[in-house]
Scaffold this motif. Structure first.
Motif, PDB file in Angstrom:
ATOM      1  N   SER A  43       0.767  -1.346  -0.060  1.00  0.00           N
ATOM      2  CA  SER A  43       0.060   0.134   0.053  1.00  0.00           C
ATOM      3  C   SER A  43       0.879   1.138   0.185  1.00  0.00           C
ATOM      4  CB  SER A  43      -0.907   0.064   1.231  1.00  0.00           C
ATOM      5  OG  SER A  43      -0.361  -0.188   2.387  1.00  0.00           O
ATOM      6  N   ASP A  44       2.145   1.262   0.403  1.00  0.00           N
ATOM      7  CA  ASP A  44       3.126   2.399   0.157  1.00  0.00           C
ATOM      8  C   ASP A  44       3.762   2.398  -1.226  1.00  0.00           C
ATOM      9  OD1 ASP A  44       4.860   0.429   0.492  1.00  0.00           O
ATOM     10  OD2 ASP A  44       5.891   1.216   2.569  1.00  0.00           O
ATOM     11  N   ASP A  45       3.296   1.623  -2.027  1.00  0.00           N
ATOM     12  CA  ASP A  45       3.907   1.462  -3.277  1.00  0.00           C
ATOM     13  C   ASP A  45       5.312   0.857  -3.438  1.00  0.00           C
ATOM     14  OD1 ASP A  45       1.627   2.750  -4.487  1.00  0.00           O
ATOM     15  OD2 ASP A  45       2.473   4.920  -4.212  1.00  0.00           O
ATOM     16  N   ARG A  46       5.620   0.430  -2.536  1.00  0.00           N
ATOM     17  CA  ARG A  46       6.786  -0.720  -2.426  1.00  0.00           C
ATOM     18  C   ARG A  46       6.552  -1.689  -3.172  1.00  0.00           C
ATOM     19  NH1 ARG A  46       8.903  -2.533   2.689  1.00  0.00           N
ATOM     20  NH2 ARG A  46       7.065  -2.082   3.359  1.00  0.00           N
ATOM     21  N   GLU A  47       7.715  -2.236  -3.930  1.00  0.00           N
ATOM     22  CA  GLU A  47       7.440  -3.565  -4.756  1.00  0.00           C
ATOM     23  C   GLU A  47       8.273  -4.818  -3.955  1.00  0.00           C
ATOM     24  OE1 GLU A  47       8.929  -3.157  -8.664  1.00  0.00           O
ATOM     25  OE2 GLU A  47       7.333  -1.703  -9.111  1.00  0.00           O
ATOM     26  N   LEU A  48       7.673  -5.915  -4.001  1.00  0.00           N
ATOM     27  CA  LEU A  48       8.226  -7.209  -3.231  1.00  0.00           C
ATOM     28  C   LEU A  48       8.260  -8.112  -4.523  1.00  0.00           C
ATOM     29  CD1 LEU A  48       6.760  -7.262   0.207  1.00  0.00           C
ATOM     30  CD2 LEU A  48       8.937  -6.217  -0.443  1.00  0.00           C
ATOM     31  N   ALA A  49       9.336  -8.611  -4.707  1.00  0.00           N
ATOM     32  CA  ALA A  49       9.442  -9.658  -5.644  1.00  0.00           C
ATOM     33  C   ALA A  49       9.525 -11.236  -5.177  1.00  0.00           C
ATOM     34  CB  ALA A  49      10.660  -9.419  -6.449  1.00  0.00           C
ATOM     35  N   VAL A  50       8.526 -11.737  -5.676  1.00  0.00           N
ATOM     36  CA  VAL A  50       8.525 -13.382  -5.503  1.00  0.00           C
ATOM     37  C   VAL A  50       9.283 -14.110  -6.288  1.00  0.00           C
ATOM     38  CG1 VAL A  50       7.006 -15.409  -5.193  1.00  0.00           C
ATOM     39  CG2 VAL A  50       6.318 -13.333  -4.253  1.00  0.00           C
ATOM     40  N   ALA A  51      10.291 -14.977  -5.696  1.00  0.00           N
ATOM     41  CA  ALA A  51      11.209 -15.616  -6.875  1.00  0.00           C
ATOM     42  C   ALA A  51      11.417 -16.908  -6.512  1.00  0.00           C
ATOM     43  CB  ALA A  51      12.559 -15.096  -6.986  1.00  0.00           C
ATOM     44  N   LYS A  52      10.835 -17.869  -7.230  1.00  0.00           N
ATOM     45  CA  LYS A  52      11.117 -19.388  -7.134  1.00  0.00           C
ATOM     46  C   LYS A  52      10.026 -19.585  -5.737  1.00  0.00           C
ATOM     47  CE  LYS A  52      15.616 -19.654  -8.325  1.00  0.00           C
ATOM     48  NZ  LYS A  52      17.080 -19.916  -8.047  1.00  0.00           N
ATOM     49  N   GLY A  53       8.823 -18.916  -5.923  1.00  0.00           N
ATOM     50  CA  GLY A  53       8.073 -19.194  -4.824  1.00  0.00           C
ATOM     51  C   GLY A  53       8.242 -18.624  -3.471  1.00  0.00           C
ATOM     52  N   ILE A  54       9.291 -17.780  -3.165  1.00  0.00           N
ATOM     53  CA  ILE A  54       9.577 -17.310  -1.891  1.00  0.00           C
ATOM     54  C   ILE A  54       9.854 -15.849  -1.833  1.00  0.00           C
ATOM     55  CG2 ILE A  54      11.551 -17.520  -0.222  1.00  0.00           C
ATOM     56  CD1 ILE A  54       9.955 -20.098  -0.593  1.00  0.00           C
TER      57      ILE A  54
END
Length: 79
Positions: A43-54
């Motif tokens: 909600s604060d416009d940060r991006e989190l990447a999911v890689a290999k399901g983690i």
């Protein structure tokens, strides 16, 4: 001609857009039960990447921790 090989560690570092925890800090790791790769927008416009399901976040990141605990598509992993 030989095909140049990509460094998998460099690729993993390139897709991680979330801030890294401070040295000595701990992380919380979650398994994505739906996708093996996706980008999450907080909600604060940060991006989190999911890689290999983690996906991992700092244990001091209250917003991200709340997002994962409130979302049934993620389950915490024991480290």
């Amino acid at each position: 001609m030989a095909k140049p090989q990509e460094d998998p560690m460099a690729l993993d570092q390139a897709i991680t857009t979330s801030p890294l925890p401070a040295p000595g800090g701990s992380t919380a790791t979650f398994r994505d039960t739906v996708y093996t790769s996706r980008t999450l927008i907080l909600s604060d416009d940060r991006e989190l990447a999911v890689a290999k399901g983690i996906v991992s976040v700092s244990t001091t990141d209250a917003m991200a921790l709340k997002f994962f605990k409130d979302n049934a598509e993620f389950e915490p992993l024991k480290e």
